[in-house]
Design a protein around this motif. Structure first.
Motif, PDB file in Angstrom:
ATOM      1  N   ASP A  50       0.816  -1.212   0.000  1.00 40.71           N
ATOM      2  CA  ASP A  50       0.000   0.000   0.000  1.00 40.71           C
ATOM      3  C   ASP A  50       0.853   1.267   0.000  1.00 40.71           C
ATOM      4  OD1 ASP A  50      -2.370  -1.433   0.009  1.00 40.71           O
ATOM      5  OD2 ASP A  50      -2.441  -1.534   2.193  1.00 40.71           O
ATOM      6  N   TRP A  51       2.156   1.131  -0.104  1.00 38.52           N
ATOM      7  CA  TRP A  51       3.081   2.270  -0.188  1.00 38.52           C
ATOM      8  C   TRP A  51       2.881   3.222   0.997  1.00 38.52           C
ATOM      9  CZ3 TRP A  51       5.659   4.430  -4.967  1.00 38.52           C
ATOM     10  CH2 TRP A  51       6.007   3.398  -5.850  1.00 38.52           C
ATOM     11  N   GLU A  52       3.276   2.766   2.161  1.00 39.78           N
ATOM     12  CA  GLU A  52       3.109   3.556   3.373  1.00 39.78           C
ATOM     13  C   GLU A  52       4.442   4.173   3.803  1.00 39.78           C
ATOM     14  OE1 GLU A  52       1.734   0.223   5.492  1.00 39.78           O
ATOM     15  OE2 GLU A  52      -0.403   0.640   5.158  1.00 39.78           O
ATOM     16  N   SER A  53       4.388   5.404   4.309  1.00 34.66           N
ATOM     17  CA  SER A  53       5.584   6.091   4.797  1.00 34.66           C
ATOM     18  C   SER A  53       6.176   5.303   5.956  1.00 34.66           C
ATOM     19  CB  SER A  53       5.233   7.496   5.283  1.00 34.66           C
ATOM     20  OG  SER A  53       4.590   8.232   4.264  1.00 34.66           O
ATOM     21  N   ALA A  54       7.494   5.118   5.944  1.00 35.62           N
ATOM     22  CA  ALA A  54       8.105   4.302   6.982  1.00 35.62           C
ATOM     23  C   ALA A  54       9.570   4.683   7.181  1.00 35.62           C
ATOM     24  CB  ALA A  54       8.001   2.816   6.624  1.00 35.62           C
ATOM     25  N   ILE A  55      10.091   4.318   8.331  1.00 36.44           N
ATOM     26  CA  ILE A  55      11.520   4.445   8.614  1.00 36.44           C
ATOM     27  C   ILE A  55      12.054   3.082   9.029  1.00 36.44           C
ATOM     28  CG2 ILE A  55      11.409   6.880   9.247  1.00 36.44           C
ATOM     29  CD1 ILE A  55      11.511   6.014  12.194  1.00 36.44           C
ATOM     30  N   THR A  74      -3.611   5.450   3.261  1.00 37.54           N
ATOM     31  CA  THR A  74      -2.387   5.406   4.060  1.00 37.54           C
ATOM     32  C   THR A  74      -1.137   5.634   3.209  1.00 37.54           C
ATOM     33  OG1 THR A  74      -2.236   3.007   3.784  1.00 37.54           O
ATOM     34  CG2 THR A  74      -3.403   3.827   5.734  1.00 37.54           C
ATOM     35  N   MET A  75      -1.304   5.832   1.905  1.00 35.60           N
ATOM     36  CA  MET A  75      -0.155   6.003   1.019  1.00 35.60           C
ATOM     37  C   MET A  75       0.630   7.266   1.365  1.00 35.60           C
ATOM     38  SD  MET A  75      -1.576   4.858  -2.744  1.00 35.60           S
ATOM     39  CE  MET A  75       0.048   5.075  -3.489  1.00 35.60           C
ATOM     40  N   GLY A  76       1.955   7.174   1.227  1.00 38.24           N
ATOM     41  CA  GLY A  76       2.815   8.309   1.488  1.00 38.24           C
ATOM     42  C   GLY A  76       4.260   7.928   1.226  1.00 38.24           C
ATOM     43  N   GLY A  77       5.179   8.781   1.682  1.00 36.59           N
ATOM     44  CA  GLY A  77       6.588   8.506   1.492  1.00 36.59           C
ATOM     45  C   GLY A  77       7.441   9.369   2.401  1.00 36.59           C
ATOM     46  N   ALA A  78       8.491   8.797   2.980  1.00 37.15           N
ATOM     47  CA  ALA A  78       9.462   9.529   3.787  1.00 37.15           C
ATOM     48  C   ALA A  78      10.733   9.702   2.970  1.00 37.15           C
ATOM     49  CB  ALA A  78       9.753   8.775   5.084  1.00 37.15           C
ATOM     50  N   TYR A  79      11.194  10.950   2.798  1.00 38.21           N
ATOM     51  CA  TYR A  79      12.304  11.241   1.902  1.00 38.21           C
ATOM     52  C   TYR A  79      13.611  11.618   2.604  1.00 38.21           C
ATOM     53  CZ  TYR A  79       9.253  11.396  -2.236  1.00 38.21           C
ATOM     54  OH  TYR A  79       8.397  11.082  -3.258  1.00 38.21           O
ATOM     55  N   TYR A  91       5.696  13.104   2.339  1.00 33.92           N
ATOM     56  CA  TYR A  91       4.326  13.450   1.969  1.00 33.92           C
ATOM     57  C   TYR A  91       3.372  12.397   2.519  1.00 33.92           C
ATOM     58  CZ  TYR A  91       4.423   9.797  -1.643  1.00 33.92           C
ATOM     59  OH  TYR A  91       4.499   8.594  -2.297  1.00 33.92           O
ATOM     60  N   ALA A  92       2.100  12.793   2.638  1.00 37.88           N
ATOM     61  CA  ALA A  92       1.061  11.888   3.104  1.00 37.88           C
ATOM     62  C   ALA A  92      -0.253  12.260   2.427  1.00 37.88           C
ATOM     63  CB  ALA A  92       0.918  11.969   4.624  1.00 37.88           C
ATOM     64  N   CYS A  93      -1.192  11.346   2.449  1.00 38.84           N
ATOM     65  CA  CYS A  93      -2.504  11.590   1.862  1.00 38.84           C
ATOM     66  C   CYS A  93      -3.397  12.279   2.896  1.00 38.84           C
ATOM     67  CB  CYS A  93      -3.128  10.268   1.423  1.00 38.84           C
ATOM     68  SG  CYS A  93      -4.606  10.440   0.407  1.00 38.84           S
ATOM     69  N   ASN A  94      -4.136  13.324   2.457  1.00 35.90           N
ATOM     70  CA  ASN A  94      -5.015  14.017   3.391  1.00 35.90           C
ATOM     71  C   ASN A  94      -6.462  13.574   3.215  1.00 35.90           C
ATOM     72  OD1 ASN A  94      -5.963  15.391   1.108  1.00 35.90           O
ATOM     73  ND2 ASN A  94      -4.706  17.209   1.505  1.00 35.90           N
ATOM     74  N   ALA A  95      -7.377  14.245   3.930  1.00 34.99           N
ATOM     75  CA  ALA A  95      -8.781  13.848   3.899  1.00 34.99           C
ATOM     76  C   ALA A  95      -9.423  14.073   2.542  1.00 34.99           C
ATOM     77  CB  ALA A  95      -9.557  14.612   4.971  1.00 34.99           C
ATOM     78  N   SER A  96      -8.834  14.974   1.734  1.00 38.56           N
ATOM     79  CA  SER A  96      -9.371  15.268   0.400  1.00 38.56           C
ATOM     80  C   SER A  96      -8.869  14.290  -0.653  1.00 38.56           C
ATOM     81  CB  SER A  96      -8.999  16.695  -0.015  1.00 38.56           C
ATOM     82  OG  SER A  96      -9.530  17.638   0.895  1.00 38.56           O
TER      83      SER A  96
END
Length: 385
Positions: A50-55, A74-79, A91-96
Protein backbone atom coordinates in the motif's frame (compact mmCIF):
# COMPACT_ATOMS: atom_id res chain seq x y z
CA UNK A 1 35.15 -17.34 -5.93
CA UNK A 2 38.71 -18.65 -5.38
CA UNK A 3 39.80 -16.71 -8.45
CA UNK A 4 38.14 -13.60 -7.07
CA UNK A 5 39.95 -13.92 -3.74
CA UNK A 6 43.27 -14.26 -5.58
CA UNK A 7 42.46 -11.17 -7.67
CA UNK A 8 41.63 -9.11 -4.58
CA UNK A 9 44.90 -10.23 -3.00
CA UNK A 10 46.85 -9.24 -6.10
CA UNK A 11 45.11 -5.86 -6.11
CA UNK A 12 46.77 -5.14 -2.77
CA UNK A 13 43.56 -4.16 -0.95
CA UNK A 14 43.65 -3.99 2.85
CA UNK A 15 42.67 -7.36 4.38
CA UNK A 16 39.46 -5.97 5.90
CA UNK A 17 36.96 -7.25 3.35
CA UNK A 18 34.51 -8.46 6.04
CA UNK A 19 34.15 -4.90 7.32
CA UNK A 20 31.90 -4.14 4.33
CA UNK A 21 28.29 -5.29 4.65
CA UNK A 22 25.26 -5.47 2.34
CA UNK A 23 21.85 -5.67 4.07
CA UNK A 24 18.54 -6.35 2.36
CA UNK A 25 15.84 -4.20 3.95
CA UNK A 26 13.11 -6.49 2.65
CA UNK A 27 9.60 -6.02 4.03
CA UNK A 28 6.85 -8.48 3.01
CA UNK A 29 5.94 -7.60 -0.60
CA UNK A 30 8.03 -4.48 -1.17
CA UNK A 31 10.11 -1.69 0.33
CA UNK A 32 11.93 1.35 -1.02
CA UNK A 33 14.87 3.01 0.75
CA UNK A 34 14.78 6.61 -0.48
CA UNK A 35 17.20 8.31 1.89
CA UNK A 36 19.14 8.09 5.15
CA UNK A 37 19.69 10.46 8.05
CA UNK A 38 23.06 12.25 8.06
CA UNK A 39 24.24 10.20 11.07
CA UNK A 40 23.34 6.94 9.31
CA UNK A 41 20.92 5.76 12.01
CA UNK A 42 17.61 6.05 10.17
CA UNK A 43 16.60 4.94 6.69
CA UNK A 44 13.66 6.77 5.08
CA UNK A 45 11.29 5.27 2.58
CA UNK A 46 8.17 3.31 1.75
CA UNK A 47 7.02 -0.12 2.89
CA UNK A 48 4.33 -2.58 1.90
CA UNK A 49 2.05 -3.06 -1.05
CA UNK A 50 0.00 0.00 0.00
CA UNK A 51 3.08 2.27 -0.19
CA UNK A 52 3.11 3.56 3.37
CA UNK A 53 5.58 6.09 4.80
CA UNK A 54 8.11 4.30 6.98
CA UNK A 55 11.52 4.44 8.61
CA UNK A 56 14.01 1.63 9.17
CA UNK A 57 16.42 1.25 12.08
CA UNK A 58 18.83 -1.59 12.75
CA UNK A 59 17.21 -2.22 16.14
CA UNK A 60 13.58 -2.30 15.00
CA UNK A 61 13.43 -2.84 11.24
CA UNK A 62 10.68 -1.00 9.35
CA UNK A 63 8.17 1.11 11.31
CA UNK A 64 5.19 2.77 9.68
CA UNK A 65 4.85 6.52 10.30
CA UNK A 66 1.66 8.17 11.46
CA UNK A 67 -0.93 9.19 8.86
CA UNK A 68 -2.99 12.40 8.78
CA UNK A 69 -6.35 12.42 10.59
CA UNK A 70 -9.25 11.27 8.39
CA UNK A 71 -6.81 10.48 5.56
CA UNK A 72 -8.50 8.79 2.62
CA UNK A 73 -5.46 6.54 2.13
CA UNK A 74 -2.39 5.41 4.06
CA UNK A 75 -0.15 6.00 1.02
CA UNK A 76 2.82 8.31 1.49
CA UNK A 77 6.59 8.51 1.49
CA UNK A 78 9.46 9.53 3.79
CA UNK A 79 12.30 11.24 1.90
CA UNK A 80 14.72 12.97 4.26
CA UNK A 81 15.56 13.47 7.92
CA UNK A 82 17.32 15.78 10.35
CA UNK A 83 20.85 14.99 11.49
CA UNK A 84 19.88 12.39 14.09
CA UNK A 85 16.78 11.09 12.30
CA UNK A 86 14.36 12.52 14.89
CA UNK A 87 12.57 14.76 12.36
CA UNK A 88 11.41 13.24 9.06
CA UNK A 89 9.87 14.92 6.01
CA UNK A 90 7.96 13.62 3.01
CA UNK A 91 4.33 13.45 1.97
CA UNK A 92 1.06 11.89 3.10
CA UNK A 93 -2.50 11.59 1.86
CA UNK A 94 -5.01 14.02 3.39
CA UNK A 95 -8.78 13.85 3.90
CA UNK A 96 -9.37 15.27 0.40
CA UNK A 97 -7.43 12.44 -1.19
CA UNK A 98 -4.51 14.68 -2.22
CA UNK A 99 -0.85 14.25 -1.33
CA UNK A 100 0.51 16.97 0.92
CA UNK A 101 3.91 17.85 2.39
CA UNK A 102 4.34 16.71 5.99
CA UNK A 103 6.84 16.68 8.81
CA UNK A 104 7.05 13.97 11.48
CA UNK A 105 8.61 14.46 14.92
CA UNK A 106 8.91 12.04 17.82
CA UNK A 107 7.31 14.58 20.14
CA UNK A 108 4.40 15.86 18.04
CA UNK A 109 3.79 13.15 15.46
CA UNK A 110 2.69 14.20 11.96
CA UNK A 111 2.36 17.84 10.95
CA UNK A 112 0.83 19.04 7.68
CA UNK A 113 2.87 22.02 6.49
CA UNK A 114 -0.28 23.95 5.61
CA UNK A 115 -0.88 26.52 2.88
CA UNK A 116 2.17 26.39 0.63
CA UNK A 117 3.09 28.74 -2.22
CA UNK A 118 1.79 27.97 -5.68
CA UNK A 119 -1.57 26.97 -7.10
CA UNK A 120 -0.78 23.25 -6.99
CA UNK A 121 -3.32 20.86 -5.54
CA UNK A 122 -0.59 18.64 -4.09
CA UNK A 123 2.88 18.99 -2.55
CA UNK A 124 5.82 17.02 -1.22
CA UNK A 125 8.69 17.84 1.13
CA UNK A 126 11.99 16.59 -0.27
CA UNK A 127 14.64 17.71 2.24
CA UNK A 128 15.21 19.16 5.70
CA UNK A 129 18.05 20.98 7.46
CA UNK A 130 20.22 19.27 10.07
CA UNK A 131 18.22 20.69 13.00
CA UNK A 132 14.85 20.07 11.33
CA UNK A 133 13.81 23.74 11.30
CA UNK A 134 13.98 24.30 7.52
CA UNK A 135 12.07 22.17 4.99
CA UNK A 136 12.12 22.50 1.19
CA UNK A 137 9.84 21.01 -1.42
CA UNK A 138 7.50 21.55 -4.32
CA UNK A 139 3.80 22.24 -4.90
CA UNK A 140 2.21 21.07 -8.14
CA UNK A 141 -0.90 20.05 -10.01
CA UNK A 142 -1.07 16.39 -10.98
CA UNK A 143 -3.45 15.00 -13.59
CA UNK A 144 -4.19 11.41 -12.55
CA UNK A 145 -5.87 10.70 -15.88
CA UNK A 146 -2.66 11.61 -17.73
CA UNK A 147 -0.46 10.28 -14.89
CA UNK A 148 1.73 13.37 -15.22
CA UNK A 149 2.55 16.74 -13.70
CA UNK A 150 0.64 19.35 -15.66
CA UNK A 151 1.32 22.86 -14.37
CA UNK A 152 2.20 25.26 -11.58
CA UNK A 153 5.21 23.49 -10.07
CA UNK A 154 6.44 25.87 -7.36
CA UNK A 155 9.63 25.52 -5.29
CA UNK A 156 9.23 26.57 -1.67
CA UNK A 157 10.97 26.77 1.70
CA UNK A 158 9.19 26.28 5.01
CA UNK A 159 10.58 27.30 8.41
CA UNK A 160 9.23 26.48 11.84
CA UNK A 161 9.29 30.16 12.77
CA UNK A 162 8.10 31.86 9.58
CA UNK A 163 6.01 29.42 7.58
CA UNK A 164 6.43 29.02 3.82
CA UNK A 165 7.88 31.22 1.10
CA UNK A 166 8.00 30.93 -2.68
CA UNK A 167 11.59 30.54 -3.93
CA UNK A 168 10.71 31.90 -7.37
CA UNK A 169 12.06 30.61 -10.68
CA UNK A 170 14.65 31.48 -13.31
CA UNK A 171 12.09 33.42 -15.38
CA UNK A 172 10.93 33.59 -18.94
CA UNK A 173 7.57 32.39 -20.26
CA UNK A 174 5.86 29.37 -18.74
CA UNK A 175 7.67 29.14 -15.41
CA UNK A 176 8.03 26.30 -12.91
CA UNK A 177 10.60 25.10 -10.37
CA UNK A 178 11.39 22.09 -8.16
CA UNK A 179 13.33 22.33 -4.87
CA UNK A 180 15.17 19.07 -4.11
CA UNK A 181 17.75 19.56 -1.37
CA UNK A 182 19.03 21.97 1.27
CA UNK A 183 22.38 22.43 3.01
CA UNK A 184 22.78 21.36 6.64
CA UNK A 185 22.37 24.91 7.97
CA UNK A 186 19.25 25.50 5.85
CA UNK A 187 20.71 28.47 4.01
CA UNK A 188 21.19 27.03 0.50
CA UNK A 189 18.65 25.23 -1.69
CA UNK A 190 19.20 23.43 -4.99
CA UNK A 191 16.88 22.09 -7.66
CA UNK A 192 15.91 22.96 -11.21
CA UNK A 193 13.64 25.43 -12.94
CA UNK A 194 12.27 26.30 -16.34
CA UNK A 195 14.21 28.95 -18.21
CA UNK A 196 12.81 30.88 -21.16
CA UNK A 197 9.68 28.79 -20.77
CA UNK A 198 11.10 25.41 -21.77
CA UNK A 199 14.57 24.22 -20.72
CA UNK A 200 15.26 22.90 -17.22
CA UNK A 201 18.22 24.63 -15.61
CA UNK A 202 19.86 23.60 -12.33
CA UNK A 203 19.64 26.37 -9.73
CA UNK A 204 21.05 27.37 -6.39
CA UNK A 205 19.12 29.63 -4.01
CA UNK A 206 20.07 31.64 -0.95
CA UNK A 207 18.43 34.54 0.85
CA UNK A 208 20.86 37.19 -0.39
CA UNK A 209 21.01 36.26 -4.09
CA UNK A 210 17.69 34.53 -4.63
CA UNK A 211 17.56 31.86 -7.33
CA UNK A 212 20.44 31.77 -9.82
CA UNK A 213 21.33 29.29 -12.55
CA UNK A 214 24.34 27.04 -12.05
CA UNK A 215 27.08 27.20 -14.66
CA UNK A 216 27.72 25.03 -17.71
CA UNK A 217 30.98 23.34 -18.65
CA UNK A 218 32.69 24.21 -21.91
CA UNK A 219 30.87 22.51 -24.77
CA UNK A 220 27.61 22.25 -22.78
CA UNK A 221 26.22 25.65 -23.72
CA UNK A 222 22.44 25.49 -24.17
CA UNK A 223 22.13 22.02 -22.63
CA UNK A 224 19.52 21.27 -19.96
CA UNK A 225 20.67 20.61 -16.37
CA UNK A 226 19.02 19.42 -13.17
CA UNK A 227 20.38 19.49 -9.59
CA UNK A 228 19.25 16.92 -7.01
CA UNK A 229 21.63 17.15 -4.05
CA UNK A 230 23.99 19.40 -2.10
CA UNK A 231 26.67 18.47 0.43
CA UNK A 232 26.04 19.34 4.06
CA UNK A 233 28.66 22.10 3.93
CA UNK A 234 27.27 23.51 0.66
CA UNK A 235 30.53 23.02 -1.23
CA UNK A 236 29.31 20.50 -3.84
CA UNK A 237 26.07 20.27 -5.85
CA UNK A 238 25.24 17.10 -7.82
CA UNK A 239 22.91 16.38 -10.70
CA UNK A 240 22.92 15.74 -14.42
CA UNK A 241 23.53 17.52 -17.74
CA UNK A 242 22.10 16.82 -21.17
CA UNK A 243 24.23 15.18 -23.86
CA UNK A 244 24.26 16.08 -27.55
CA UNK A 245 22.21 12.95 -28.28
CA UNK A 246 19.51 13.98 -25.81
CA UNK A 247 20.59 11.67 -22.98
CA UNK A 248 22.01 12.58 -19.57
CA UNK A 249 25.38 12.32 -17.87
CA UNK A 250 26.34 12.91 -14.25
CA UNK A 251 27.64 16.34 -13.31
CA UNK A 252 28.75 18.30 -10.25
CA UNK A 253 29.12 21.98 -9.43
CA UNK A 254 31.50 23.61 -6.95
CA UNK A 255 30.72 26.44 -4.53
CA UNK A 256 31.31 28.98 -7.32
CA UNK A 257 28.73 27.30 -9.55
CA UNK A 258 31.29 25.90 -11.99
CA UNK A 259 30.39 22.55 -13.56
CA UNK A 260 32.49 19.40 -13.94
CA UNK A 261 31.03 16.66 -16.13
CA UNK A 262 31.51 13.22 -14.55
CA UNK A 263 30.05 11.28 -17.48
CA UNK A 264 28.73 7.75 -17.04
CA UNK A 265 29.80 4.13 -17.07
CA UNK A 266 32.06 2.96 -19.90
CA UNK A 267 29.92 1.82 -22.82
CA UNK A 268 26.73 2.72 -20.94
CA UNK A 269 23.94 5.26 -21.32
CA UNK A 270 22.27 7.85 -19.08
CA UNK A 271 23.87 8.62 -15.70
CA UNK A 272 22.65 10.69 -12.75
CA UNK A 273 24.59 11.97 -9.73
CA UNK A 274 21.82 11.98 -7.13
CA UNK A 275 23.25 12.74 -3.72
CA UNK A 276 26.54 13.34 -1.92
CA UNK A 277 28.34 12.84 1.39
CA UNK A 278 28.68 15.67 3.88
CA UNK A 279 32.01 16.95 2.60
CA UNK A 280 31.31 16.26 -1.07
CA UNK A 281 33.95 13.55 -1.44
CA UNK A 282 31.62 10.61 -2.19
CA UNK A 283 28.80 10.80 -4.74
CA UNK A 284 26.20 8.16 -5.51
CA UNK A 285 23.42 7.79 -8.06
CA UNK A 286 22.40 5.48 -10.88
CA UNK A 287 23.27 4.83 -14.52
CA UNK A 288 22.76 2.54 -17.46
CA UNK A 289 25.61 0.06 -17.83
CA UNK A 290 27.10 -1.45 -20.99
CA UNK A 291 24.52 -4.26 -20.87
CA UNK A 292 21.68 -1.74 -20.97
CA UNK A 293 20.68 -2.42 -17.35
CA UNK A 294 20.16 0.21 -14.68
CA UNK A 295 22.67 0.02 -11.82
CA UNK A 296 23.77 2.03 -8.81
CA UNK A 297 26.97 4.07 -9.18
CA UNK A 298 29.59 5.52 -6.87
CA UNK A 299 32.08 8.32 -7.56
CA UNK A 300 35.19 9.52 -5.76
CA UNK A 301 37.93 11.73 -7.15
CA UNK A 302 40.35 8.81 -7.07
CA UNK A 303 38.09 6.17 -8.63
CA UNK A 304 35.88 8.19 -10.95
CA UNK A 305 32.46 6.63 -11.64
CA UNK A 306 32.22 2.90 -10.93
CA UNK A 307 29.39 0.40 -11.03
CA UNK A 308 28.46 -0.11 -7.37
CA UNK A 309 27.87 -3.82 -7.94
CA UNK A 310 31.44 -4.21 -9.20
CA UNK A 311 32.73 -2.05 -6.35
CA UNK A 312 31.15 -4.38 -3.79
CA UNK A 313 32.41 -7.44 -5.64
CA UNK A 314 35.95 -6.13 -5.18
CA UNK A 315 35.31 -6.44 -1.43
CA UNK A 316 33.94 -9.97 -1.77
CA UNK A 317 30.22 -9.10 -1.73
CA UNK A 318 28.28 -10.49 -4.69
CA UNK A 319 24.87 -8.89 -5.34
CA UNK A 320 24.84 -9.67 -9.06
CA UNK A 321 21.45 -11.39 -8.65
CA UNK A 322 19.91 -8.00 -7.82
CA UNK A 323 18.73 -5.92 -10.79
CA UNK A 324 17.59 -2.36 -11.54
CA UNK A 325 19.55 -0.80 -8.67
CA UNK A 326 19.23 2.82 -7.52
CA UNK A 327 21.51 4.42 -4.91
CA UNK A 328 19.56 7.32 -3.37
CA UNK A 329 20.88 8.07 0.11
CA UNK A 330 24.26 8.46 1.81
CA UNK A 331 25.25 9.38 5.36
CA UNK A 332 27.43 12.43 5.98
CA UNK A 333 30.53 10.29 6.55
CA UNK A 334 29.97 8.42 3.27
CA UNK A 335 29.96 5.02 4.96
CA UNK A 336 26.25 4.18 4.85
CA UNK A 337 24.58 4.01 1.43
CA UNK A 338 20.96 3.06 0.75
CA UNK A 339 18.72 2.52 -2.24
CA UNK A 340 16.42 -0.05 -3.77
CA UNK A 341 16.33 -2.60 -6.54
CA UNK A 342 14.79 -5.85 -7.70
CA UNK A 343 15.93 -8.63 -5.39
CA UNK A 344 16.61 -12.26 -6.41
CA UNK A 345 12.90 -13.05 -5.81
CA UNK A 346 11.82 -10.39 -8.30
CA UNK A 347 10.49 -8.02 -5.60
CA UNK A 348 11.42 -4.36 -5.26
CA UNK A 349 13.20 -4.03 -1.92
CA UNK A 350 15.38 -1.54 -0.13
CA UNK A 351 19.01 -2.24 0.70
CA UNK A 352 21.84 -0.72 2.72
CA UNK A 353 25.60 -0.98 2.37
CA UNK A 354 27.83 -0.24 5.36
CA UNK A 355 31.54 0.41 4.88
CA UNK A 356 34.17 0.53 7.58
CA UNK A 357 36.46 3.53 7.10
CA UNK A 358 39.50 1.27 7.24
CA UNK A 359 38.15 -0.85 4.38
CA UNK A 360 38.10 2.01 1.90
CA UNK A 361 41.15 1.64 -0.37
CA UNK A 362 44.08 3.84 0.58
CA UNK A 363 45.41 6.14 -2.20
CA UNK A 364 48.29 3.82 -2.97
CA UNK A 365 45.87 0.99 -3.75
CA UNK A 366 43.29 3.07 -5.60
CA UNK A 367 44.75 2.51 -9.07
CA UNK A 368 44.85 -1.22 -8.34
CA UNK A 369 41.19 -1.18 -7.33
CA UNK A 370 40.24 0.76 -10.45
CA UNK A 371 42.05 -1.61 -12.78
CA UNK A 372 40.78 -4.63 -10.86
CA UNK A 373 37.19 -3.47 -11.26
CA UNK A 374 37.46 -3.75 -15.01
CA UNK A 375 38.48 -7.39 -14.63
CA UNK A 376 35.67 -8.01 -12.16
CA UNK A 377 33.14 -6.48 -14.55
CA UNK A 378 34.10 -9.06 -17.12
CA UNK A 379 33.87 -11.88 -14.58
CA UNK A 380 30.44 -10.70 -13.41
CA UNK A 381 29.03 -10.45 -16.92
CA UNK A 382 30.17 -14.00 -17.70
CA UNK A 383 28.67 -15.28 -14.46
CA UNK A 384 25.37 -13.47 -15.12
CA UNK A 385 25.15 -14.68 -18.70
Amino acid sequence: MIGLAILISLMGLPQLVQATDFTSLAFSSTSYALGISPDGSTVLGIEGSDWESAIWKASTGWSQLETLPDASSTMGGAYNASSDGSIVVGYACNASGNYTAVRWTAADGIQELGDLPGAGSESFASAVSADGSVVVGTSYNFDWDQDDYVADETAWMWTASGGAQDLGDLGGGDTWAYAYDVSADGSTVVGYSSFDGQDSDAFIWNASDGMTALGLAEGKEGMETEAFGISADGSVVVGKVETESGGWEAAIWDASGDMTVLGGLEGGGDAVAYTVSGDGSVIIGYAENADGDNTAILWTEELGIVDFVDYLLAFGIDISEWDDLYALGISDDGLNIVGYGEDPNGDHQGWMVTLDASSVPVPGAVWLLGSGLFGLMGIRRKMKN
